[in-house]
Design a protein around this motif. Structure first.
Motif, PDB file in Angstrom:
ATOM      1  N   LEU A  22     -58.043 -60.111  25.938  1.00 56.92           N
ATOM      2  CA  LEU A  22     -58.862 -60.413  27.111  1.00 56.92           C
ATOM      3  C   LEU A  22     -60.224 -59.756  26.979  1.00 56.92           C
ATOM      4  CD1 LEU A  22     -55.758 -59.484  28.415  1.00 56.92           C
ATOM      5  CD2 LEU A  22     -56.791 -60.812  30.267  1.00 56.92           C
ATOM      6  N   THR A  23     -61.238 -60.456  27.463  1.00 58.21           N
ATOM      7  CA  THR A  23     -62.572 -59.884  27.615  1.00 58.21           C
ATOM      8  C   THR A  23     -62.926 -59.934  29.092  1.00 58.21           C
ATOM      9  OG1 THR A  23     -63.192 -60.687  25.431  1.00 58.21           O
ATOM     10  CG2 THR A  23     -64.972 -59.987  26.887  1.00 58.21           C
ATOM     11  N   ILE A  24     -63.301 -58.793  29.646  1.00 57.73           N
ATOM     12  CA  ILE A  24     -63.546 -58.663  31.084  1.00 57.73           C
ATOM     13  C   ILE A  24     -64.913 -58.032  31.297  1.00 57.73           C
ATOM     14  CG2 ILE A  24     -62.722 -57.564  33.226  1.00 57.73           C
ATOM     15  CD1 ILE A  24     -59.918 -57.451  31.798  1.00 57.73           C
ATOM     16  N   ALA A  25     -65.660 -58.556  32.246  1.00 62.37           N
ATOM     17  CA  ALA A  25     -66.946 -57.973  32.642  1.00 62.37           C
ATOM     18  C   ALA A  25     -66.787 -57.380  34.038  1.00 62.37           C
ATOM     19  CB  ALA A  25     -68.045 -59.020  32.624  1.00 62.37           C
ATOM     20  N   SER A  26     -67.127 -56.108  34.175  1.00 65.61           N
ATOM     21  CA  SER A  26     -66.927 -55.404  35.438  1.00 65.61           C
ATOM     22  C   SER A  26     -68.228 -54.752  35.900  1.00 65.61           C
ATOM     23  CB  SER A  26     -65.839 -54.336  35.281  1.00 65.61           C
ATOM     24  OG  SER A  26     -65.724 -53.553  36.460  1.00 65.61           O
ATOM     25  N   LYS A  27     -68.477 -54.804  37.192  1.00 65.25           N
ATOM     26  CA  LYS A  27     -69.628 -54.119  37.772  1.00 65.25           C
ATOM     27  C   LYS A  27     -69.311 -52.663  38.109  1.00 65.25           C
ATOM     28  CE  LYS A  27     -71.693 -58.358  39.618  1.00 65.25           C
ATOM     29  NZ  LYS A  27     -72.138 -59.086  40.816  1.00 65.25           N
ATOM     30  N   GLN A  28     -68.057 -52.278  37.922  1.00 70.16           N
ATOM     31  CA  GLN A  28     -67.668 -50.888  38.131  1.00 70.16           C
ATOM     32  C   GLN A  28     -68.023 -50.067  36.895  1.00 70.16           C
ATOM     33  OE1 GLN A  28     -66.455 -49.922  40.996  1.00 70.16           O
ATOM     34  NE2 GLN A  28     -65.164 -51.495  41.919  1.00 70.16           N
ATOM     35  N   SER A  29     -68.052 -48.764  37.030  1.00 68.84           N
ATOM     36  CA  SER A  29     -68.443 -47.884  35.926  1.00 68.84           C
ATOM     37  C   SER A  29     -67.370 -47.838  34.840  1.00 68.84           C
ATOM     38  CB  SER A  29     -68.685 -46.467  36.459  1.00 68.84           C
ATOM     39  OG  SER A  29     -67.457 -45.893  36.883  1.00 68.84           O
ATOM     40  N   VAL A  30     -67.763 -47.319  33.666  1.00 67.17           N
ATOM     41  CA  VAL A  30     -66.795 -47.115  32.587  1.00 67.17           C
ATOM     42  C   VAL A  30     -65.688 -46.173  33.048  1.00 67.17           C
ATOM     43  CG1 VAL A  30     -66.479 -46.051  30.311  1.00 67.17           C
ATOM     44  CG2 VAL A  30     -68.383 -47.628  30.693  1.00 67.17           C
ATOM     45  N   SER A  31     -66.063 -45.084  33.720  1.00 66.93           N
ATOM     46  CA  SER A  31     -65.067 -44.117  34.179  1.00 66.93           C
ATOM     47  C   SER A  31     -64.076 -44.732  35.158  1.00 66.93           C
ATOM     48  CB  SER A  31     -65.754 -42.915  34.833  1.00 66.93           C
ATOM     49  OG  SER A  31     -66.542 -42.209  33.909  1.00 66.93           O
ATOM     50  N   ALA A  32     -64.578 -45.522  36.108  1.00 68.85           N
ATOM     51  CA  ALA A  32     -63.701 -46.142  37.102  1.00 68.85           C
ATOM     52  C   ALA A  32     -62.703 -47.075  36.431  1.00 68.85           C
ATOM     53  CB  ALA A  32     -64.536 -46.901  38.130  1.00 68.85           C
ATOM     54  N   ASN A  33     -63.188 -47.868  35.474  1.00 67.94           N
ATOM     55  CA  ASN A  33     -62.287 -48.779  34.770  1.00 67.94           C
ATOM     56  C   ASN A  33     -61.304 -48.021  33.893  1.00 67.94           C
ATOM     57  OD1 ASN A  33     -62.885 -51.840  35.078  1.00 67.94           O
ATOM     58  ND2 ASN A  33     -64.905 -50.877  35.066  1.00 67.94           N
ATOM     59  N   TYR A  34     -61.784 -47.002  33.209  1.00 61.30           N
ATOM     60  CA  TYR A  34     -60.920 -46.213  32.333  1.00 61.30           C
ATOM     61  C   TYR A  34     -59.733 -45.629  33.119  1.00 61.30           C
ATOM     62  CZ  TYR A  34     -59.455 -42.277  29.383  1.00 61.30           C
ATOM     63  OH  TYR A  34     -58.721 -41.368  28.653  1.00 61.30           O
ATOM     64  N   TYR A  35     -60.011 -44.969  34.236  1.00 61.31           N
ATOM     65  CA  TYR A  35     -58.943 -44.338  34.997  1.00 61.31           C
ATOM     66  C   TYR A  35     -58.068 -45.376  35.705  1.00 61.31           C
ATOM     67  CZ  TYR A  35     -60.908 -39.769  34.038  1.00 61.31           C
ATOM     68  OH  TYR A  35     -61.342 -38.633  33.397  1.00 61.31           O
ATOM     69  N   PHE A  36     -58.658 -46.512  36.069  1.00 59.61           N
ATOM     70  CA  PHE A  36     -57.858 -47.582  36.680  1.00 59.61           C
ATOM     71  C   PHE A  36     -56.775 -48.062  35.706  1.00 59.61           C
ATOM     72  CE2 PHE A  36     -57.232 -52.218  36.961  1.00 59.61           C
ATOM     73  CZ  PHE A  36     -56.619 -52.305  38.204  1.00 59.61           C
ATOM     74  N   TYR A  37     -57.171 -48.377  34.469  1.00 65.81           N
ATOM     75  CA  TYR A  37     -56.193 -48.887  33.502  1.00 65.81           C
ATOM     76  C   TYR A  37     -55.238 -47.784  33.040  1.00 65.81           C
ATOM     77  CZ  TYR A  37     -58.513 -53.369  33.400  1.00 65.81           C
ATOM     78  OH  TYR A  37     -59.019 -54.590  33.770  1.00 65.81           O
ATOM     79  N   ARG A  38     -55.755 -46.601  32.867  1.00 65.30           N
ATOM     80  CA  ARG A  38     -54.886 -45.485  32.462  1.00 65.30           C
ATOM     81  C   ARG A  38     -53.790 -45.268  33.503  1.00 65.30           C
ATOM     82  NH1 ARG A  38     -54.516 -39.935  33.212  1.00 65.30           N
ATOM     83  NH2 ARG A  38     -53.850 -38.762  31.339  1.00 65.30           N
TER      84      ARG A  38
END
Length: 223
Positions: A152-168
Motif C-alpha cells: 500500500l501507498t498512503i498519503a497522510s496530512k498527519q505528521s511522521v510521528s503521529a503515523n508512526y505511533y498510530f501504526y506501532r
C-alpha cells in the motif's frame, strides 16, 4: 517494481463474463511475467515486463495495430517521454507503457478487469488502517501458493510521528511483535517492522512538502 499505468480511459461500466484475453508480443521481444494473480485497488490485474531492440515508435505501432480495431475506447499518446496506449475492451483495460533505452525499449504491459460494485466492495473489505486525513493512493495484492502479499501507498496530512505511533500501537495491540522501530522526526523519516508468527509487515514513512508518504509491505501466510 513500480507499476506505471496511465488510466486516461475509464471503465464504461459494461461488465460481462469472459476469459482473460491473451496478450500477443512481438516475435523479437523478451517477456517476463511480473504478476499473473494480483489486485490493484480491488481490481484483478495481470502484468508483464517486455524488452525489445525495436524502437519506441515501432513498438507503439505494433500495439496500436494489434488493439485499436478491437477497442471500445482507444487512446495513444506521449507522456513524460514514454509512449502510453490504453485499449478498453470491456470488461478489460489493456495498457502498455513504452520507455526508450540505449538498446531499444522497455515496456510494461497490463490487463485490468472491471468489476461490478458488489464484487469491488467485497475485494476491498479487508481495509488497511489509516489516520484521519489520509488517502490510500494504491493497494496492490499478490498471491502465491503459500503467501498473500500486499503493498500500500498512503498519503497522510498527519505528521511522521503521529503515523508512526498510530501504526506501532495498532499492531502491538493486536499481538504483533516489534522487530524494528526507527523514528527520526527531525528529518521526517521512520521505519517499522512487525511480525506475528510467520506474518510480517514493513512500513516506511517519509515527509515531503507537508505530506507523510507511507509504504506498507505486508506478507501473510495463506489460510
Amino acid at each position: 517494481m513500480k507499476y506505471l499505468f496511465l488510466t486516461t480511459l475509464l471503465f464504461s461500466g459494461i461488465a460481462q463474463s469472459s476469459d482473460w484475453p491473451e496478450i500477443q508480443f512481438p516475435d523479437t521481444a523478451k517477456v517476463e511475467i511480473v504478476a499473473d494473480n494480483m489486485t490493484h485497488n480491488g481490481y484483478p490485474m495481470k502484468t508483464w515486463l517486455m524488452t525489445d531492440k525495436q524502437s519506441q515508435m515501432m513498438t507503439a505501432s505494433y500495439f496500436k495495430n494489434l488493439w485499436k480495431n478491437n477497442s471500445f475506447r482507444f487512446d495513444a499518446r506521449m507522456f513524460n517521454g514514454d509512449y502510453i496506449i490504453n485499449s478498453l475492451q470491456p470488461p478489460y483495460l489493456l495498457t502498455v507503457r513504452i520507455q526508450s533505452n540505449f538498446d531499444g525499449v522497455i515496456a510494461y504491459v497490463g490487463i485490468t478487469k472491471d468489476m461490478d460494485e458488489q464484487s469491488l466492495n467485497q475485494a476491498r473489505k479487508n481495509s488497511f488502517p489509516t489516520l484521519m486525513n489520509s488517502d490510500v493512493i494504491s493497494d496492490i495484492h499478490s498471491n502465491d501458493i503459500y503467501k498473500n502479499g500486499r503493498t500500500l501507498t498512503i498519503a497522510s496530512k498527519q505528521s511522521v510521528s503521529a503515523n508512526y505511533y498510530f501504526y506501532r500501537n495498532h499492531f502491538l495491540q493486536k499481538g504483533w511483535i516489534e522487530n524494528i522501530g526507527l523514528l527520526e522526526a527531525s528529518i521526517g523519516t521512520a521505519a517499522l517492522q512487525l511480525s506475528k508468527g510467520t506474518d510480517i509487515v514493513d512500513i516506511s514513512f517519509n515527509k515531503e512538502n507537508d505530506v507523510t508518504y507511507i509504504v506498507a509491505n505486508q506478507v501473510m501466510e495463506r489460510q
